[in-house]
Write a protein that holds these residues in place. Structure first.
Motif, PDB file in Angstrom:
ATOM      1  N   LEU A 184       1.480  -1.147  -0.191  1.00 17.55           N
ATOM      2  CA  LEU A 184       0.063  -0.324   0.117  1.00 17.55           C
ATOM      3  C   LEU A 184       0.931   0.766  -0.049  1.00 17.55           C
ATOM      4  O   LEU A 184       0.342   2.064  -0.956  1.00 17.55           O
ATOM      5  CB  LEU A 184      -0.706  -0.024   1.375  1.00 17.55           C
ATOM      6  CG  LEU A 184      -1.737   1.269   1.536  1.00 17.55           C
ATOM      7  CD1 LEU A 184      -2.661   1.605  -0.119  1.00 17.55           C
ATOM      8  CD2 LEU A 184      -2.731   0.888   3.165  1.00 17.55           C
ATOM      9  N   TRP A 187       2.544   2.005  -3.241  1.00 13.09           N
ATOM     10  CA  TRP A 187       1.303   2.277  -4.623  1.00 13.09           C
ATOM     11  C   TRP A 187       1.217   4.297  -4.303  1.00 13.09           C
ATOM     12  O   TRP A 187       0.902   4.416  -5.030  1.00 13.09           O
ATOM     13  CB  TRP A 187       0.041   1.505  -4.848  1.00 13.09           C
ATOM     14  CG  TRP A 187       1.030   0.099  -5.404  1.00 13.09           C
ATOM     15  CD1 TRP A 187       0.598  -1.311  -5.233  1.00 13.09           C
ATOM     16  CD2 TRP A 187       1.122   0.274  -7.109  1.00 13.09           C
ATOM     17  NE1 TRP A 187       0.995  -1.684  -6.003  1.00 13.09           N
ATOM     18  CE2 TRP A 187       0.594  -0.980  -7.366  1.00 13.09           C
ATOM     19  CE3 TRP A 187       0.873   1.046  -7.626  1.00 13.09           C
ATOM     20  CZ2 TRP A 187       0.962  -1.422  -7.925  1.00 13.09           C
ATOM     21  CZ3 TRP A 187       1.397   1.135  -8.937  1.00 13.09           C
ATOM     22  CH2 TRP A 187       1.749  -0.199  -9.840  1.00 13.09           C
ATOM     23  N   GLU A 188       0.812   4.826  -3.142  1.00 14.48           N
ATOM     24  CA  GLU A 188       0.766   5.748  -2.589  1.00 14.48           C
ATOM     25  C   GLU A 188       2.375   6.379  -3.502  1.00 14.48           C
ATOM     26  O   GLU A 188       1.586   7.418  -3.404  1.00 14.48           O
ATOM     27  CB  GLU A 188       0.404   6.157  -1.226  1.00 14.48           C
ATOM     28  CG  GLU A 188      -0.515   5.301  -0.245  1.00 14.48           C
ATOM     29  CD  GLU A 188      -0.827   5.487   0.802  1.00 14.48           C
ATOM     30  OE1 GLU A 188      -2.522   5.164   1.497  1.00 14.48           O
ATOM     31  OE2 GLU A 188       0.284   5.624   1.351  1.00 14.48           O
ATOM     32  N   GLU A 189       3.375   5.719  -2.849  1.00 16.14           N
ATOM     33  CA  GLU A 189       4.463   6.885  -3.399  1.00 16.14           C
ATOM     34  C   GLU A 189       4.670   7.004  -4.702  1.00 16.14           C
ATOM     35  O   GLU A 189       5.099   8.078  -5.197  1.00 16.14           O
ATOM     36  CB  GLU A 189       5.295   6.284  -2.821  1.00 16.14           C
ATOM     37  CG  GLU A 189       7.139   6.619  -2.820  1.00 16.14           C
ATOM     38  CD  GLU A 189       8.152   6.122  -2.610  1.00 16.14           C
ATOM     39  OE1 GLU A 189       9.458   6.521  -2.822  1.00 16.14           O
ATOM     40  OE2 GLU A 189       7.794   5.557  -1.804  1.00 16.14           O
ATOM     41  N   THR A 191       2.318   6.799  -7.299  1.00 19.32           N
ATOM     42  CA  THR A 191       0.838   7.514  -7.623  1.00 19.32           C
ATOM     43  C   THR A 191       0.537   8.327  -7.038  1.00 19.32           C
ATOM     44  O   THR A 191       0.253   9.536  -7.705  1.00 19.32           O
ATOM     45  CB  THR A 191      -0.156   6.316  -8.035  1.00 19.32           C
ATOM     46  OG1 THR A 191      -0.908   6.279  -6.623  1.00 19.32           O
ATOM     47  CG2 THR A 191      -0.271   5.100  -8.633  1.00 19.32           C
ATOM     48  N   LEU A 193      -1.374   8.731  -4.789  1.00 21.21           N
ATOM     49  CA  LEU A 193      -2.902   8.477  -4.863  1.00 21.21           C
ATOM     50  C   LEU A 193      -2.979   8.187  -2.984  1.00 21.21           C
ATOM     51  O   LEU A 193      -1.998   6.948  -2.581  1.00 21.21           O
ATOM     52  CB  LEU A 193      -3.904   7.673  -5.617  1.00 21.21           C
ATOM     53  CG  LEU A 193      -3.866   8.460  -6.777  1.00 21.21           C
ATOM     54  CD1 LEU A 193      -4.860   7.431  -7.796  1.00 21.21           C
ATOM     55  CD2 LEU A 193      -4.255   9.440  -7.094  1.00 21.21           C
ATOM     56  N   GLN A 194      -3.990   7.909  -2.690  1.00 18.95           N
ATOM     57  CA  GLN A 194      -4.688   7.569  -1.816  1.00 18.95           C
ATOM     58  C   GLN A 194      -5.189   5.734  -1.758  1.00 18.95           C
ATOM     59  O   GLN A 194      -6.455   6.234  -3.321  1.00 18.95           O
ATOM     60  CB  GLN A 194      -5.270   8.099  -0.579  1.00 18.95           C
ATOM     61  CG  GLN A 194      -3.983   9.063   0.096  1.00 18.95           C
ATOM     62  CD  GLN A 194      -4.835   9.741   1.841  1.00 18.95           C
ATOM     63  OE1 GLN A 194      -5.396  10.431   0.847  1.00 18.95           O
ATOM     64  NE2 GLN A 194      -4.030   9.717   2.788  1.00 18.95           N
TER      65      GLN A 194
END
Length: 232
Positions: A184, A187-189, A191, A193-194
């Motif tokens: 998680l 993917w936050e880094e 993109t 996004l949260q």
């Protein structure tokens, strides 16, 4: 501009974390330096970087597998290590410097693949092509996207069109060309996004939605590409 800078600017961050690339990328340069190349302008500034590997392929369309990019890199490396004679050149990537995009550099890069194959006695060039406008249509299945055409009957996608105009034919989708898992936090880094809940998400640069599972804190992106074949 250095090679790594062009690569980093040319691809979404998560594509640089493909497990197959992690395993084999360095070996590709060690085993096949003659199949890695760069294009320069008249001022000797680097305009594009190209990577490819020779491998053994039986020439049958139906033997081109769903794994696409991952298969190409793994097959080239494993074929070298087992002493299997190659007969085909497989494109790994062509990355154009941002300053040179839209200037026809990609056509020269694909032509360079042709020349490398001929110079080394290889009979064909195959490519798991990453259509460069597909990320604008992430909910459209690749099987439909590859059938889209311009008014003159050429492929709708610009990168597919470059290959097509240089003699490649569209074969089929490779639906699992790359499989990229990540936490998680990763993917936050990657993109910016949260991800508040489990489910499918559209993320920048992805050709398909990614799947996020908050129960185990993992996300997975499965990228489809398109097999295209150049006969020499």
């Amino acid at each position: 501009m250095e090679v790594h800078e062009i690569m980093e600017q040319g691809w979404p961050p998560y594509l640089l974390f493909d497990p197959i690339a992690d395993k084999y990328w360095t070996r590709m340069h060690v085993y096949f330096p003659q199949f890695q190349f760069a294009l320069y302008d008249q001022q000797q500034k680097m305009a594009a970087v190209g990577n490819s590997v020779p491998l053994a392929w039986d020439g049958r369309d139906d033997s081109l597998p769903p794994e696409g990019w991952d298969w190409v890199l793994e097959s080239g490396i494993q074929g070298y290590e087992t002493g299997t004679p190659p007969n085909t050149l497989a494109a790994i990537s062509i990355t154009t410097s941002p300053a040179y995009r839209g200037q026809g550099v990609s056509q020269h890069a694909v032509s360079a693949l042709h020349e490398l194959a001929k110079r080394n006695g290889l009979a064909a060039v195959i490519a798991p092509v990453r259509p460069n406008r597909k990320h604008q249509y992430p909910l459209t299945p690749m099987e439909r996207y590859l059938t889209w055409q311009t008014d003159d009957g050429a492929p709708f996608d610009p990168w597919m069109r470059v290959h097509w105009r240089l003699g490649a034919r569209i074969v089929k989708v490779c639906p699992r060309s790359m499989c990229i898992p990540g936490s998680l936090a990763q993917w936050e880094e990657w993109t910016g996004l949260q991800f508040p809940e489990s489910g499918s998400y559209i993320v920048p640069g992805a050709l398909n939605p990614i799947e996020m599972n908050l129960d185990n804190g993992l996300g997975c992106y499965i990228e489809p590409n398109v097999w295209m074949v150049h006969s020499l």
